[in-house]
Design an enzyme around this catalytic site. Sequence first.
Site, mmCIF file in Angstrom:
data_model
loop_
_atom_site.group_PDB
_atom_site.id
_atom_site.type_symbol
_atom_site.label_atom_id
_atom_site.label_comp_id
_atom_site.label_asym_id
_atom_site.label_seq_id
_atom_site.Cartn_x
_atom_site.Cartn_y
_atom_site.Cartn_z
ATOM 1 N N LEU A 8 0.835 -1.202 0.000
ATOM 2 C CA LEU A 8 0.000 0.000 0.000
ATOM 3 C C LEU A 8 0.869 1.251 0.000
ATOM 4 O O LEU A 8 1.710 1.434 0.879
ATOM 5 C CB LEU A 8 -0.918 0.017 1.222
ATOM 6 N N ARG A 15 1.890 14.846 6.439
ATOM 7 C CA ARG A 15 2.782 15.385 7.471
ATOM 8 C C ARG A 15 4.258 15.441 7.067
ATOM 9 O O ARG A 15 5.100 15.887 7.827
ATOM 10 C CB ARG A 15 2.621 14.568 8.756
ATOM 11 N N LYS A 22 5.521 10.327 -0.190
ATOM 12 C CA LYS A 22 6.220 9.900 1.023
ATOM 13 C C LYS A 22 7.128 8.692 0.799
ATOM 14 O O LYS A 22 8.268 8.674 1.270
ATOM 15 C CB LYS A 22 5.190 9.579 2.112
ATOM 16 N N ARG A 332 36.289 14.329 -9.096
ATOM 17 C CA ARG A 332 34.955 14.220 -9.691
ATOM 18 C C ARG A 332 34.848 13.075 -10.684
ATOM 19 O O ARG A 332 35.811 12.393 -11.009
ATOM 20 C CB ARG A 332 34.592 15.550 -10.359
ATOM 21 N N ASN A 376 54.781 16.157 -12.831
ATOM 22 C CA ASN A 376 54.623 17.024 -11.665
ATOM 23 C C ASN A 376 53.900 18.287 -12.100
ATOM 24 O O ASN A 376 54.353 18.982 -13.010
ATOM 25 C CB ASN A 376 56.003 17.373 -11.085
#
Length: 454
Positions: A8, A15, A22, A332, A376
């Site tokens: 369900l 709320r 939800k 990233r 480097n």
Amino acid sequence: MDLEVIILAAGKGTRMYSQKPKVLHTLGGKPMLAHVVDAARKLEANTVHLVVGYQAEQIRLAFEEDETLAWVEQKEQLGTGHAVMQAAPALMQQSNVLILYGDVPLLKVSTLNSLLEKLTGAAVAVLTLETPEPFGFGRIVRDQQGSVLAIIEEKDASEQQKKITEINSGIIAVKARNLCDWLQRIQNRNAQGEYYLTDIIALAHADGAGIETLCISDRHQVQGINDRLQLSKLERYYQKKQAEELALKGMGIVDTARFDLRGELAFGEDCEIDINVVLQGKVSLGKRVRIGPNVSISNSSIGDDCIILANSVIEGAEIKGKCSVGPFARIRQGTILEEKVKIGNFVETKKTSIGTGSKISHLSYAGDAIIGSEVNIGAGTITCNYDGVNKYVTHIEDGAFIGSNTSLVAPVSVGKQATVAAGSTITSDVPQKNLAVARQRQRNIDGWKRPEKK
Ligand code: UD1
Ligand code: CA
């Protein structure tokens, strides 16, 4: 016995004060509903019926990859009984049916299996909880012999019934044939004007059908989420428990109360994680990996003997053995670090591969770059990879030395063992072993007088 699960998830979740349904709010990085669907899968249900209503489209979208779900629409939310009625026509009469709630995410599969086993000697079995705080829940009403007579909702309960401390978790196992019969007989003459699923219990009693209960005392398993405070408390419980389980499997976690894993973690022996580390998605750590405080890692793999220093953020990266990253590094998507690479503070990398033993120690940006081994890169070096429209690649070959504060205007390449003088803006390729100086020559003015105040 064939098993069908009905979940369900049509309720609004008022709320939560949220645009999002939800059941899509997450626990441990995964939508609550996905926890419930996963449990149903582990029970090897023939069919999982999902009853949706409020913002049904968003829920469907979130689960579109799972083509086996049977979607049921409940257009108006007229109660839990009404919700199950919508799925009833699709049930096979010989099935056992398990009714779950999309907002009760932490049920254990073993508990559900025990509940289902009760159906061998009964027509319906209710998962109940003994609790000192029964307020708001349906109460399990028994006769003096202890047989279940009915479930009475808080709003319909008498003062005497309100004192009952055994509550309905909402989770019910029932034979399909009986369920369909009882559903046709439930009414909405109650305090909330709803069709209560729980009314099937009184009907079962009236019919003399067997009613069983499985009473547990672990409230977290049956904790339903109605607001963000409950969600946040359950999240903390879940995280603590997960951290403790990982610690028992050999993961070195400095403080299990300050560790969050929102996904899956694989790890080798002797890893150590300091406080406030957040891991998301799929993360794998090799052996002896050390992670400092306040590090965030998502969907990345980190090889043996790596050190990730405090306050670094790593996402979508592949970091091989013996690398050192941070503090304050941002690694990233699409970054590949070969072994023994050193990335220092305030360095950002994106879609960049960096060869064995290379170093970018301070304050640099490497984006869309292919960097060889033993390179480097001095402080303040930037790959200028974007012209405002397109992105371009920078190649830096093995052994090159890039002086501090260099701008590499891509597309551009720096050959093997080449050297770039500090402060250069490199706009054309540098052949191997050359020195590129691309800055104005310094002039010294002898006898220069500073301006004086008028
Ligand atoms: C329900 C039980 C109560 C139990 C409690 C446990 C009933 C009548 N009451 O009460 O005995 O103690 O759960 O938490 O069953 N839903 C729909 N469609 C609807 C109504 C609800 O799909 O028309 C879904 C909700 O999204 C939710 C679940 O059913 O996932 C439970 O609904 P909710 O309104 O929270 O039930 P309670 O009143 O808490
Ligand atoms: Ca509820």
